[in-house]
Design an enzyme around this catalytic site. Structure first.
Site, PDB file in Angstrom:
ATOM      1  N   GLU A 162      14.300   0.529  -1.206  1.00  0.00           N
ATOM      2  CA  GLU A 162      13.707   0.681   0.130  1.00  0.00           C
ATOM      3  C   GLU A 162      14.636   0.268   1.269  1.00  0.00           C
ATOM      4  O   GLU A 162      14.193  -0.355   2.227  1.00  0.00           O
ATOM      5  CB  GLU A 162      12.386  -0.102   0.211  1.00  0.00           C
ATOM      6  N   GLU A 269       6.962   1.793  -8.293  1.00  0.00           N
ATOM      7  CA  GLU A 269       5.822   0.903  -8.036  1.00  0.00           C
ATOM      8  C   GLU A 269       4.609   1.791  -7.808  1.00  0.00           C
ATOM      9  O   GLU A 269       4.714   2.777  -7.074  1.00  0.00           O
ATOM     10  CB  GLU A 269       6.012   0.050  -6.764  1.00  0.00           C
TER      11      GLU A 269
END
Ligand SMILES: *[C@@H]1O[C@H](CO)[C@@H](O)[C@H](O)[C@H]1NC(C)=O
Ligand SMILES: *[C@@H]1O[C@H](CO)[C@@H](O)[C@H](O)[C@H]1NC(C)=O
Ligand SMILES: *[C@@H]1O[C@H](CO)[C@@H](O)[C@H](O)[C@H]1NC(C)=O
Ligand SMILES: *[C@@H]1O[C@H](CO)[C@@H](O)[C@H](O)[C@H]1NC(C)=O
Ligand SMILES: *[C@@H]1O[C@H](CO)[C@@H](O)[C@H](O)[C@H]1NC(C)=O
Ligand SMILES: *[C@@H]1O[C@H](CO)[C@@H](O)[C@H](O)[C@H]1NC(C)=O
Ligand SMILES: *[C@@H]1O[C@H](CO)[C@@H](O)[C@H](O)[C@H]1NC(C)=O
Ligand SMILES: *[C@@H]1O[C@H](CO)[C@@H](O)[C@H](O)[C@H]1NC(C)=O
Length: 480
Positions: A162, A269
């Protein structure tokens, strides 16, 4: 020439010391594939980072994979749950991971390691990628490769997580992600006996998600250069609650987006805990591993242990005992319904895909980098790649002797689980959901391997396989 007696003695000694190992995994176009059986590996996984970032304390030689007793406890629970992969976010390249890696290997669980950490200088700073891409940082990254390259159950490395999370951060960072990937892959090519896939874990922020994937999978100059991602992880919480569907969750959009991906795409995730909160029912599991989403390669549920943000499958108590939450049971029930035959079958059509050449046309958001000139390695980095880092800490498999979990584990109904242990899978398999339930009757004293599961069957074939191997080896010796 050594005597036959001595040959046999040596052979017996070597058989006794066999350490079973899962098969290594490679990327074949859109899929992860077992290098021995050629079966597809769909990631059935859990993100594993007990203690969150504070579980990482390199000053004390501590990280998530440095305490064998803790790993034994958690591996037993993850094996029962049915997972084949964990993701670990922060590891200390100097710590000894042999026991933990060997325990997870023994139960057929692969590891995906992030090469970064939250400490300063141990990741790319998204506000200053050029300044944070330096020889000190890469020395750490290569140290992680050295620490984990020797374990057969090292499935992959995440180059970054990220870093791009909006348009402004996607302006300058993408070339640096490719640069790190190039350096890691060149290091692996030079210092590892096998390839180990390297990829990125992306935030599900639209519209940059598709651009990130397009930027990272394309071929610069039309050739498969080392900076390209080998796979793409997606952190997505778009399926929320028990009433969500393939359509309302937007999984249909994601599946279309990645349907012709030339690299594996999976959820690095998932597991939204809103709006209903916990316990989560994990209805998305049926979709992720179902016939509509075979273009993707499964996913990792966020996350194993309960931390302040309330995503835990289990609670790790202060006294080191563990209490399972209802989330654990619900997820286990969903995994038990999966069709493993469907999951393991490779898609021969998907193997014909070729990555597009990198070009500005692939990028749709204005502001996302269209610069495919990848930064050169900083000073000193080519030397590290060519000659290796100094004093690498090379992990290796060790014998797993203890199998019984020494601390108490409580089922979600509060009963203590009796005889909790890992069940080593001696025929090199990866773990699969075994049809076990953990709450049904936790006061029973039956050992987990007594249930008629695939794991039980694997255990039975052990003696046959070993004695067969011994017979073959002896025959070869006698004939030679
Ligand atoms: C490993 O963890 C157990 C349980 O928390 C603890 O008792 C033990 O001291 C730890 N071992 C090491 C070497 O830190
Ligand atoms: C692509 O080609 C250009 C021009 O030949 C070259 O400078 C550049 O290094 C190449 N990039 C990669 C990643 O191979
Ligand atoms: C598949 O890939 C091509 C580029 O190779 C792209 O033009 C096309 O839009 C993609 N299809 C989907 C459904 O994303
Ligand atoms: C450990 O702590 C948990 C939670 O506080 C408690 O329920 C359990 O009884 C304790 N177990 C032991 C063996 O002390
Ligand atoms: C599982 O998937 C395989 C392959 O697609 C299929 O042949 C089989 O019928 C499925 N089994 C069940 C129980 O749905
Ligand atoms: C196989 O892959 C192709 C290309 O991505 C896709 O169109 C097709 O739906 C896939 N089939 C299965 C059964 O996954
Ligand atoms: C593209 O990136 C390279 C280094 O990664 C840099 O030298 C060059 O100035 C950039 N080009 C543009 C147009 O920003
Ligand atoms: C659990 O097992 C014990 C011992 O076999 C038995 O007495 C008890 O009735 C069982 N409970 C349930 C809920 O099945």
């Amino acid at each position: 020439m050594i005597s036959l007696f001595r040959k046999v003695a040596l052979l017996l000694a070597s058989l006794v010391s066999i350490v079973y190992a899962v098969h290594t995994i490679e990327v074949h176009n859109q899929e992860f594939v077992d290098t021995v059986t050629n079966k597809r590996l769909m990631i059935i996984g859990v993100d594993y980072q007990p203690g969150g970032q504070s579980g990482y304390n390199p000053g004390a030689g501590q990280d998530t994979l440095s305490n064998g007793t803790v790993c034994l406890r958690d591996a037993a629970l993850l094996q029962r749950l049915g997972v084949n992969t964990i993701r670990v976010y922060n590891v200390d390249p100097a710590a000894n991971h042999d026991e933990c890696a060997s325990i997870f290997n023994a139960v057929g669980i692969y590891m995906i390691l992030d090469v970064n950490s939250p400490l300063s200088g141990e990741s790319i700073d998204r506000s200053n990628p050029a300044g944070s891409y330096n020889v000190g940082y890469l020395t750490r990254v290569f140290g992680v490769v050295e620490a984990f390259k020797g374990y057969p159950n090292t499935l992959a490395f995440f180059s970054a997580n990220e870093v791009m999370n909006d348009i402004p951060t996607s302006k300058d960072n993408p070339p640096y992600i490719r640069a790190i990937q190039r350096d890691i892959k060149n290091y692996i090519a030079k210092h590892s006996t096998r390839t180990i896939p390297v990829g990125y874990s992306a935030a599900d922020v639209r519209p940059i998600l598709q651009d990130t994937w397009a930027y990272l999978q394309c071929n610069i100059n039309g050739t498969a250069d080392q900076s390209r991602s080998d796979f793409f992880g997606l952190n997505s919480y778009s399926w929320c609650g028990g009433d969500a569907t393939f359509q309302t969750s937007g999984y249909d959009v994601l599946t279309t987006m990645f349907s012709n991906s030339t690299i594996p795409v999976f959820f690095s995730e998932y597991g939204c805990n809103k709006p209903q909160g916990t316990p989560r029912v994990f209805n998305e599991v049926a979709a992720i591993y179902g016939p509509e989403m075979t273009a993707l390669s499964g996913g990792l549920v966020y996350e194993y242990s309960e931390e302040p943000d309330d995503f835990g499958l289990v609670v790790i108590n202060d006294n080191t005992t563990v209490s399972l939450r209802q989330d654990y049971d619900n997820l286990q029930g969903q995994y038990n319904k999966l069709n493993i035959t469907l999951i393991e079958s490779a898609n021969s059509t998907a193997t014909g895909l070729t990555a597009p050449a990198c070009s500005t046309d692939l990028i749709s958001s204005s502001g996302f980098s269209t610069n495919f000139t990848i930064p050169s390695p900083p000073d000193g980095v080519n030397d590290l790649i060519n000659n290796g880092i100094k004093n690498p800490n090379n992990g290796k498999l060790v014998q797993v002797t203890a199998t019984a979990v020494p601390m108490a584990v409580y089922a979600s109904n509060g009963n203590q689980i009796q005889n909790l242990a890992i069940t080593p899978l001696p025929n090199d398999e990866s773990n699969t959901p075994g049809g076990e339930t953990t709450t049904a009757n936790t006061t029973s004293t039956a050992s987990p391997s007594a249930s008629p599961t695939k794991k039980g069957d694997a255990g039975k074939s052990f003696n046959v396989a070993t004695s067969g191997l011994l017979g073959v080896a002896l025959t070869v010796l006698l004939l030679s």
